[in-house]
Write a protein that holds these residues in place. Structure first.
Motif, PDB file in Angstrom:
ATOM      1  N   GLN A  91      -3.110  12.803 -16.867  1.00  0.00           N
ATOM      2  CA  GLN A  91      -2.117  11.764 -16.989  1.00  0.00           C
ATOM      3  C   GLN A  91      -3.046  11.042 -15.549  1.00  0.00           C
ATOM      4  O   GLN A  91      -3.313  11.271 -15.362  1.00  0.00           O
ATOM      5  N   PRO A  92      -3.026   9.653 -16.681  1.00  0.00           N
ATOM      6  CA  PRO A  92      -4.013   8.290 -15.416  1.00  0.00           C
ATOM      7  C   PRO A  92      -2.575   8.363 -14.214  1.00  0.00           C
ATOM      8  O   PRO A  92      -2.092   7.411 -14.192  1.00  0.00           O
ATOM      9  N   TRP A  93      -2.187   9.196 -13.790  1.00  0.00           N
ATOM     10  CA  TRP A  93      -1.586   8.779 -13.068  1.00  0.00           C
ATOM     11  C   TRP A  93      -1.191   7.804 -11.797  1.00  0.00           C
ATOM     12  O   TRP A  93      -0.438   7.631 -10.921  1.00  0.00           O
ATOM     13  N   ALA A  94      -2.662   8.560 -10.737  1.00  0.00           N
ATOM     14  CA  ALA A  94      -3.258   8.076 -10.000  1.00  0.00           C
ATOM     15  C   ALA A  94      -3.136   5.928  -9.675  1.00  0.00           C
ATOM     16  O   ALA A  94      -2.957   5.242  -9.283  1.00  0.00           O
ATOM     17  N   ARG A  95      -3.644   5.157 -11.299  1.00  0.00           N
ATOM     18  CA  ARG A  95      -4.122   4.332 -11.613  1.00  0.00           C
ATOM     19  C   ARG A  95      -2.809   3.936 -12.008  1.00  0.00           C
ATOM     20  O   ARG A  95      -2.268   2.520 -11.115  1.00  0.00           O
ATOM     21  N   LYS A  96      -1.651   4.352 -12.627  1.00  0.00           N
ATOM     22  CA  LYS A  96       0.127   4.125 -12.628  1.00  0.00           C
ATOM     23  C   LYS A  96       0.218   3.454 -11.178  1.00  0.00           C
ATOM     24  O   LYS A  96       1.270   3.000 -10.570  1.00  0.00           O
ATOM     25  N   HIS A  97       0.078   4.866 -10.411  1.00  0.00           N
ATOM     26  CA  HIS A  97       1.289   4.629  -8.775  1.00  0.00           C
ATOM     27  C   HIS A  97      -0.080   3.598  -7.911  1.00  0.00           C
ATOM     28  O   HIS A  97       1.188   2.788  -7.936  1.00  0.00           O
ATOM     29  N   LEU A  98      -0.784   3.003  -7.765  1.00  0.00           N
ATOM     30  CA  LEU A  98      -1.111   2.031  -7.550  1.00  0.00           C
ATOM     31  C   LEU A  98      -1.133   0.444  -8.118  1.00  0.00           C
ATOM     32  O   LEU A  98      -0.116  -0.120  -7.364  1.00  0.00           O
ATOM     33  N   GLN A  99      -1.291   0.240  -9.664  1.00  0.00           N
ATOM     34  CA  GLN A  99       0.066  -0.689  -9.844  1.00  0.00           C
ATOM     35  C   GLN A  99       0.836  -0.621  -9.493  1.00  0.00           C
ATOM     36  O   GLN A  99       1.855  -1.811  -9.678  1.00  0.00           O
ATOM     37  N   THR A 100       1.902   0.424  -9.586  1.00  0.00           N
ATOM     38  CA  THR A 100       4.015   0.380  -9.795  1.00  0.00           C
ATOM     39  C   THR A 100       3.645   0.354  -8.127  1.00  0.00           C
ATOM     40  O   THR A 100       4.552  -1.029  -7.388  1.00  0.00           O
ATOM     41  N   LEU A 101       2.798   0.318  -6.749  1.00  0.00           N
ATOM     42  CA  LEU A 101       2.784   0.034  -5.692  1.00  0.00           C
ATOM     43  C   LEU A 101       2.500  -1.770  -5.360  1.00  0.00           C
ATOM     44  O   LEU A 101       3.380  -2.525  -4.859  1.00  0.00           O
ATOM     45  N   VAL A 102       1.510  -1.646  -5.957  1.00  0.00           N
ATOM     46  CA  VAL A 102       0.936  -3.320  -5.864  1.00  0.00           C
ATOM     47  C   VAL A 102       1.654  -4.255  -6.523  1.00  0.00           C
ATOM     48  O   VAL A 102       2.101  -4.918  -6.093  1.00  0.00           O
ATOM     49  N   THR A 103       2.919  -3.616  -7.597  1.00  0.00           N
ATOM     50  CA  THR A 103       3.893  -4.594  -7.943  1.00  0.00           C
ATOM     51  C   THR A 103       4.813  -4.511  -7.481  1.00  0.00           C
ATOM     52  O   THR A 103       5.778  -5.905  -7.503  1.00  0.00           O
ATOM     53  N   LEU A 104       4.991  -3.195  -6.707  1.00  0.00           N
ATOM     54  CA  LEU A 104       6.337  -3.907  -5.997  1.00  0.00           C
ATOM     55  C   LEU A 104       6.341  -4.454  -4.324  1.00  0.00           C
ATOM     56  O   LEU A 104       7.158  -4.570  -4.098  1.00  0.00           O
ATOM     57  N   TYR A 105       4.670  -4.096  -3.680  1.00  0.00           N
ATOM     58  CA  TYR A 105       4.656  -4.694  -3.180  1.00  0.00           C
ATOM     59  C   TYR A 105       4.114  -5.464  -2.539  1.00  0.00           C
ATOM     60  O   TYR A 105       3.795  -6.203  -1.018  1.00  0.00           O
ATOM     61  N   GLY A 106       3.267  -6.082  -3.439  1.00  0.00           N
ATOM     62  CA  GLY A 106       2.057  -7.058  -3.782  1.00  0.00           C
ATOM     63  C   GLY A 106       2.374  -8.180  -2.674  1.00  0.00           C
ATOM     64  O   GLY A 106       1.999  -9.356  -1.564  1.00  0.00           O
ATOM     65  N   GLY A 107       3.623  -8.552  -3.118  1.00  0.00           N
ATOM     66  CA  GLY A 107       4.403  -9.997  -2.513  1.00  0.00           C
ATOM     67  C   GLY A 107       5.051  -9.867  -0.770  1.00  0.00           C
ATOM     68  O   GLY A 107       4.983 -10.797  -0.220  1.00  0.00           O
ATOM     69  N   ARG A 108       4.347  -8.869   0.143  1.00  0.00           N
ATOM     70  CA  ARG A 108       5.426  -8.441   1.160  1.00  0.00           C
ATOM     71  C   ARG A 108       3.765  -9.066   2.030  1.00  0.00           C
ATOM     72  O   ARG A 108       3.216  -8.917   2.269  1.00  0.00           O
ATOM     73  N   PRO A 109       4.739  -8.741   3.038  1.00  0.00           N
ATOM     74  CA  PRO A 109       3.622 -10.072   3.936  1.00  0.00           C
ATOM     75  C   PRO A 109       2.513  -9.082   4.663  1.00  0.00           C
ATOM     76  O   PRO A 109       1.507  -9.650   5.377  1.00  0.00           O
ATOM     77  N   PHE A 110       2.457  -7.422   4.988  1.00  0.00           N
ATOM     78  CA  PHE A 110       1.951  -6.540   5.860  1.00  0.00           C
ATOM     79  C   PHE A 110       0.892  -6.363   4.346  1.00  0.00           C
ATOM     80  O   PHE A 110       0.078  -4.996   4.791  1.00  0.00           O
ATOM     81  N   PHE A 111       0.985  -5.822   3.075  1.00  0.00           N
ATOM     82  CA  PHE A 111       1.036  -4.930   2.031  1.00  0.00           C
ATOM     83  C   PHE A 111      -0.305  -5.055   1.916  1.00  0.00           C
ATOM     84  O   PHE A 111      -1.295  -4.339   1.805  1.00  0.00           O
ATOM     85  N   GLN A 114      -2.337  -4.308   5.590  1.00  0.00           N
ATOM     86  CA  GLN A 114      -2.164  -2.630   6.558  1.00  0.00           C
ATOM     87  C   GLN A 114      -2.172  -1.229   5.659  1.00  0.00           C
ATOM     88  O   GLN A 114      -2.764  -1.048   5.573  1.00  0.00           O
ATOM     89  N   VAL A 115      -1.809  -1.469   3.983  1.00  0.00           N
ATOM     90  CA  VAL A 115      -1.420  -0.620   3.387  1.00  0.00           C
ATOM     91  C   VAL A 115      -2.449  -0.731   2.339  1.00  0.00           C
ATOM     92  O   VAL A 115      -3.168   0.145   1.544  1.00  0.00           O
ATOM     93  N   LEU A 116      -3.161  -1.808   1.208  1.00  0.00           N
ATOM     94  CA  LEU A 116      -4.159  -1.728  -0.002  1.00  0.00           C
ATOM     95  C   LEU A 116      -5.049  -0.751   0.232  1.00  0.00           C
ATOM     96  O   LEU A 116      -5.875  -0.706  -0.376  1.00  0.00           O
ATOM     97  N   PRO A 117      -5.481  -1.597   1.261  1.00  0.00           N
ATOM     98  CA  PRO A 117      -7.074  -1.125   1.839  1.00  0.00           C
ATOM     99  C   PRO A 117      -7.032   0.706   1.775  1.00  0.00           C
ATOM    100  O   PRO A 117      -8.356   0.991   2.161  1.00  0.00           O
ATOM    101  N   ARG A 118      -5.875   1.542   1.957  1.00  0.00           N
ATOM    102  CA  ARG A 118      -6.098   2.713   1.699  1.00  0.00           C
ATOM    103  C   ARG A 118      -5.411   3.599   1.085  1.00  0.00           C
ATOM    104  O   ARG A 118      -6.135   4.581   0.716  1.00  0.00           O
ATOM    105  N   LEU A 119      -4.418   2.599   0.005  1.00  0.00           N
ATOM    106  CA  LEU A 119      -4.802   2.942  -1.063  1.00  0.00           C
ATOM    107  C   LEU A 119      -5.475   3.079  -2.149  1.00  0.00           C
ATOM    108  O   LEU A 119      -5.754   4.346  -3.339  1.00  0.00           O
ATOM    109  N   ASP A 124      -8.341   6.195  -6.036  1.00  0.00           N
ATOM    110  CA  ASP A 124     -10.308   5.803  -7.242  1.00  0.00           C
ATOM    111  C   ASP A 124     -10.273   7.484  -6.980  1.00  0.00           C
ATOM    112  O   ASP A 124     -10.313   7.834  -8.311  1.00  0.00           O
ATOM    113  N   ALA A 125     -10.521   7.986  -5.650  1.00  0.00           N
ATOM    114  CA  ALA A 125     -10.345   9.510  -5.584  1.00  0.00           C
ATOM    115  C   ALA A 125      -9.741  10.675  -6.455  1.00  0.00           C
ATOM    116  O   ALA A 125     -10.475  11.245  -7.476  1.00  0.00           O
TER     117      ALA A 125
END
Length: 281
Positions: A91-111, A114-119, A124-125
């Motif tokens: 199941q492509p869960w990793a890509r789905k989870h990353l996309q979910t987080l980007v969709t939910l938090y991409g517009g928040r001030p520090f995502f 602070q967050v995306l470079p580590r996610l 990807d791994a």
């Protein structure tokens, strides 16, 4: 931010944990990961709470103000131990989870800072894995994503590498303290239902209860403040420096004074009302 030497925390591995977990780590010299316990289908090990989809208003307190993100498992059985669980890599869960987080938090001030470079490297791994993947490895990696930004350097020990003594939960935790040389066990409030303080007292190990409460913060939506969300929610909305101050160890219980003090020994247990403040998860 190094923890107190001699303080032990024991937690099951979790997927992108909440801030309370990192506060425990900030106080601990040793983090024992309970990888040899049975998994819970409705537990927190393989899933985490994130914000509701954009455009969905926060419901009243009688309804959940979050959604779950869950890692799919391959043929799990109720009596399977966490260290033996496999991720369903079909199941492509990793890509789905990353996309979910980007969709939910991409517009928040520090995502994005602070967050995306580590996610991104983490997911990807996970997406490149083929065949049965180790859930424990994924969980430990997700827990460690924000250790360095938060200034944490935990000494991590898997419970499966320690000698398993005692048949009940309290005795096993006491034994972990003895085997790692810990003089204090720092426990989450959920364990008040089963821990037996006299067992710790009998071997001169101090028992402290976590009562941490991180401040409310702007979550980018109207309605009530939603607690118990993943650290991703926090770091998408709050400056890293501020979160680090939340985790800064402060004096404990009867040792509290006018400023930071080193952790001290005590002959008696320190109970739930000894100066720690925590919200109920």
């Amino acid at each position: 931010m190094s923890g107190h030497p001699g303080v032990l925390v024991a937690e099951q591995p979790h997927y992108l944990p909440w801030v309370d977990f990192y506060e425990q780590v900030a106080r601990a010299g040793t983090l024992v990961v309970l990888d040899d316990v049975q998994w819970l289908r409705r537990g927190w090990q393989r899933r985490t709470r994130v914000a509701l989809p954009l455009g969905v208003p926060t419901p009243p307190p009688t309804e959940p103000g979050f959604q779950w993100m869950s890692i799919p498992l391959e043929d799990p059985h109720r009596d399977t131990r966490i260290r033996d669980l496999s991720v369903d890599t079909r199941q492509p869960w990793a890509r789905k989870h990353l996309q979910t987080l980007v969709t939910l938090y991409g517009g928040r001030p520090f995502f994005r800072a602070q967050v995306l470079p580590r996610l991104e490297p983490f997911y990807d791994a996970a997406a490149r894995e083929s065949g049965p993947g180790s859930l424990l490895r994924v969980l430990l990696s997700s827990m460690a994503l924000f250790y360095e930004p938060l200034g944490l350097t935990p000494n991590l020990v898997c419970a499966s590498t320690l000698e398993r003594r005692g048949e009940d939960k309290t005795q096993r935790l006491v034994e972990y303290c003895l085997q790692t040389g810990a003089h204090t066990y720092y426990s989450g409030t959920g364990s008040t239902l089963y821990l037996k303080p006299e067992r710790f007292r009998a071997v001169d190990v101090r028992l402290l209860w976590q009562r941490f409460r991180h401040p409310d913060y702007a979550q980018g939506r109207e309605g009530r403040f939603v607690t118990g969300l993943s650290v991703v929610d926090v770091l998408a909305n709050v400056p890293l420096e501020t979160v680090r101050t939340w985790l800064q160890p402060s004096p404990w219980g009867p040792f509290a004074g006018n400023g930071p003090q080193p952790l001290q020994r005590a002959d008696a247990d320190v109970g739930p009302d000894a100066g720690l403040s925590k919200r109920t998860k």
